[in-house]
Design a protein around this motif. Structure first.
Motif, PDB file in Angstrom:
ATOM      1  N   ARG A 187       0.834  -1.205   0.000  1.00  0.00           N
ATOM      2  CA  ARG A 187       0.000   0.000   0.000  1.00  0.00           C
ATOM      3  C   ARG A 187       0.869   1.255   0.000  1.00  0.00           C
ATOM      4  NH1 ARG A 187      -2.686   3.548  -1.430  1.00  0.00           N
ATOM      5  NH2 ARG A 187      -4.448   4.479  -0.351  1.00  0.00           N
ATOM      6  N   PHE A 188       1.939   1.243   0.786  1.00  0.00           N
ATOM      7  CA  PHE A 188       2.847   2.388   0.845  1.00  0.00           C
ATOM      8  C   PHE A 188       3.447   2.670  -0.529  1.00  0.00           C
ATOM      9  CE2 PHE A 188       7.075   4.231   1.551  1.00  0.00           C
ATOM     10  CZ  PHE A 188       6.741   5.328   2.330  1.00  0.00           C
ATOM     11  N   ALA A 189       3.820   1.618  -1.249  1.00  0.00           N
ATOM     12  CA  ALA A 189       4.407   1.802  -2.574  1.00  0.00           C
ATOM     13  C   ALA A 189       3.378   2.343  -3.562  1.00  0.00           C
ATOM     14  CB  ALA A 189       4.979   0.476  -3.078  1.00  0.00           C
ATOM     15  N   LEU A 190       2.152   1.823  -3.506  1.00  0.00           N
ATOM     16  CA  LEU A 190       1.123   2.249  -4.457  1.00  0.00           C
ATOM     17  C   LEU A 190       0.598   3.646  -4.155  1.00  0.00           C
ATOM     18  CD1 LEU A 190      -0.870  -1.087  -4.928  1.00  0.00           C
ATOM     19  CD2 LEU A 190       0.773  -0.034  -6.492  1.00  0.00           C
ATOM     20  N   ALA A 241       7.690 -10.220  -2.606  1.00  0.00           N
ATOM     21  CA  ALA A 241       6.745  -9.368  -1.890  1.00  0.00           C
ATOM     22  C   ALA A 241       7.447  -8.210  -1.196  1.00  0.00           C
ATOM     23  CB  ALA A 241       5.974 -10.194  -0.868  1.00  0.00           C
ATOM     24  N   GLY A 242       8.743  -8.344  -0.954  1.00  0.00           N
ATOM     25  CA  GLY A 242       9.513  -7.230  -0.405  1.00  0.00           C
ATOM     26  C   GLY A 242      10.202  -6.407  -1.467  1.00  0.00           C
ATOM     27  N   VAL A 243      10.610  -7.061  -2.570  1.00  0.00           N
ATOM     28  CA  VAL A 243      11.335  -6.367  -3.631  1.00  0.00           C
ATOM     29  C   VAL A 243      10.413  -5.463  -4.437  1.00  0.00           C
ATOM     30  CG1 VAL A 243      12.599  -6.699  -5.791  1.00  0.00           C
ATOM     31  CG2 VAL A 243      13.137  -8.106  -3.795  1.00  0.00           C
ATOM     32  N   TRP A 244       9.216  -5.953  -4.792  1.00  0.00           N
ATOM     33  CA  TRP A 244       8.309  -5.159  -5.628  1.00  0.00           C
ATOM     34  C   TRP A 244       7.924  -3.829  -4.976  1.00  0.00           C
ATOM     35  CZ3 TRP A 244       7.889  -5.309 -10.516  1.00  0.00           C
ATOM     36  CH2 TRP A 244       7.891  -6.494 -11.239  1.00  0.00           C
ATOM     37  N   PRO A 245       7.469  -3.799  -3.721  1.00  0.00           N
ATOM     38  CA  PRO A 245       7.153  -2.499  -3.105  1.00  0.00           C
ATOM     39  C   PRO A 245       8.348  -1.557  -3.034  1.00  0.00           C
ATOM     40  CG  PRO A 245       6.153  -4.273  -1.850  1.00  0.00           C
ATOM     41  CD  PRO A 245       7.072  -4.914  -2.841  1.00  0.00           C
ATOM     42  N   THR A 271       8.418   2.056  -4.886  1.00  0.00           N
ATOM     43  CA  THR A 271       8.647   3.271  -4.096  1.00  0.00           C
ATOM     44  C   THR A 271       9.822   4.074  -4.637  1.00  0.00           C
ATOM     45  OG1 THR A 271       7.764   2.183  -2.113  1.00  0.00           O
ATOM     46  CG2 THR A 271       9.114   4.148  -1.784  1.00  0.00           C
ATOM     47  N   LEU A 272      10.909   3.383  -4.950  1.00  0.00           N
ATOM     48  CA  LEU A 272      12.088   4.072  -5.482  1.00  0.00           C
ATOM     49  C   LEU A 272      11.806   4.734  -6.825  1.00  0.00           C
ATOM     50  CD1 LEU A 272      14.901   1.496  -4.600  1.00  0.00           C
ATOM     51  CD2 LEU A 272      14.470   3.711  -3.522  1.00  0.00           C
ATOM     52  N   LEU A 273      10.867   4.188  -7.572  1.00  0.00           N
ATOM     53  CA  LEU A 273      10.542   4.753  -8.882  1.00  0.00           C
ATOM     54  C   LEU A 273       9.557   5.910  -8.777  1.00  0.00           C
ATOM     55  CD1 LEU A 273      10.617   4.725 -11.990  1.00  0.00           C
ATOM     56  CD2 LEU A 273       8.836   2.958 -11.914  1.00  0.00           C
ATOM     57  N   PHE A 274       8.452   5.709  -8.053  1.00  0.00           N
ATOM     58  CA  PHE A 274       7.355   6.674  -8.111  1.00  0.00           C
ATOM     59  C   PHE A 274       7.420   7.751  -7.036  1.00  0.00           C
ATOM     60  CE2 PHE A 274       5.525   3.221 -10.611  1.00  0.00           C
ATOM     61  CZ  PHE A 274       4.948   3.929 -11.657  1.00  0.00           C
ATOM     62  N   LEU A 275       8.104   7.524  -5.925  1.00  0.00           N
ATOM     63  CA  LEU A 275       8.222   8.593  -4.927  1.00  0.00           C
ATOM     64  C   LEU A 275       8.974   9.795  -5.481  1.00  0.00           C
ATOM     65  CD1 LEU A 275       7.849   9.754  -2.143  1.00  0.00           C
ATOM     66  CD2 LEU A 275       9.801   8.413  -1.347  1.00  0.00           C
ATOM     67  N   PRO A 276      10.145   9.630  -6.111  1.00  0.00           N
ATOM     68  CA  PRO A 276      10.801  10.807  -6.721  1.00  0.00           C
ATOM     69  C   PRO A 276       9.966  11.426  -7.832  1.00  0.00           C
ATOM     70  CG  PRO A 276      12.343   8.974  -6.495  1.00  0.00           C
ATOM     71  CD  PRO A 276      10.981   8.425  -6.226  1.00  0.00           C
ATOM     72  N   LEU A 277       9.268  10.589  -8.621  1.00  0.00           N
ATOM     73  CA  LEU A 277       8.428  11.130  -9.683  1.00  0.00           C
ATOM     74  C   LEU A 277       7.303  11.988  -9.117  1.00  0.00           C
ATOM     75  CD1 LEU A 277       8.073   8.072 -12.115  1.00  0.00           C
ATOM     76  CD2 LEU A 277       9.391  10.164 -12.493  1.00  0.00           C
TER      77      LEU A 277
END
Length: 291
Positions: free
Chosen positions: A181-184, A267-271, A275-281
């Motif tokens: 959820r945090f990643a999405l 399940a740990g790698v995907w989030p 996060t690394l991709l979309f948080l800076p974006l």
């Protein structure tokens, strides 16, 4: 100076109160908390918003659990309700990014984002505050969903390692769900700042619907056509669903493919990757908005 508030003169004999001097980190956290408080106040005054977000997942649990519960077989055996419930938790956290995007689009159209940008507040506080709010709401949503599942007969295994009175496996499963959820959240923030208006938000369901269907949320990829099953295996939602099923002690229908054998790792790698991709974006998009 009294109580941490200093006074200064404007040259006419009058004095005014001045904010105490703190570091940048202090005011970033303070601004973030103000955004969180605003978001929670919105939910408190309009509880129908949370009820609407929970309506579809709860209805899906009831329909799939009772209508298809006897018709769908789990490969390797096991109760379909026990197989379904962890997948429904994944679906709940996955669909939350649409609500995040909707809130940002509405705030942009109403000028709230522009008001935030004109104020002396940290640029990252708006994005981070919205993310923290959604994470708090997601915890409440998961709690309600688990209570609904428990009422339907779902009984998770708590594992052997006690952690504050709960099993270590149960705690790990909840952490994985909240990590997704945090990643999405940042996907939703980025899309919400990118979309021109609320009319386009409805199109996001054209993304989330196949994303949830072509996964192991409802059925095992082994029961799909080969080409579709391969796509479902590498779906981030499938990894979280498979890992949480194992941690909850539910039937996993685990196959021999690499994604299924390493569901906990993925399940740990995907989030983390999302996060690394979309948080800076998301932060970059917010800073580039026109005033």
């Amino acid at each position: 100076m009294s109580g941490g508030v200093s006074t200064a003169s404007d040259g006419t004999g009058r004095t005014y109160r001045r904010r105490p001097q703190h570091g940048r980190l202090f005011w970033t956290v303070a601004d973030c908390w103000n955004v969180v408080r605003r978001g929670l106040t919105h939910y408190r005054r309009q509880p129908v918003s949370i009820l609407w977000q929970l309506g579809f997942p709860i209805l899906s649990v009831l329909l799939y659990g009772y209508v298809f519960g006897k018709a769908i077989q789990v490969p390797g055996g096991g109760d379909y309700k026990a197989f379904l419930m962890p997948g429904m938790f994944v679906m709940t956290v996955a669909m939350g990014f649409v609500s995040t995007a909707t809130i940002f689009v509405n705030d942009s159209k109403k000028g709230v984002i522009d008001r935030f940008r004109s104020m002396p507040m940290a640029p990252s506080a708006v994005v981070a505050g919205r993310g923290a709010t959604d994470l708090i709401v997601s915890c409440a949503e998961l709690g309600i969903m688990m209570a609904t599942a428990y009422g339907m007969g779902w009984r998770p295994e708590f594992g052997t390692g006690p952690l504050f009175g709960y099993g270590l496996g149960f705690a790990k499963a909840v952490v994985l769900l909240l990590s997704l959820r945090f990643a999405l959240i940042w996907v939703g923030v980025w899309l919400g700042l990118l979309l021109p208006g609320p009319e386009q938000v409805g199109g996001l369901f054209a993304i989330v619907f196949p994303l949830t269907m072509i996964s192991s949320i409802y059925v095992s990829p082994q029961q799909m056509p080969h080409w579709l099953g391969q796509a479902a295996l590498w779906n981030p939602l499938s990894s979280t669903a498979g890992a949480t099923r194992a941690l909850f002690g539910a039937p996993t229908a685990r196959g021999t493919s690499w994604p299924e054998q390493h569901a906990l790792l993925l399940a740990g790698v995907w989030p983390a990757a999302l996060t690394l991709l979309f948080l800076p974006l998301a932060i970059r998009r917010f800073r580039r908005l026109s005033r």
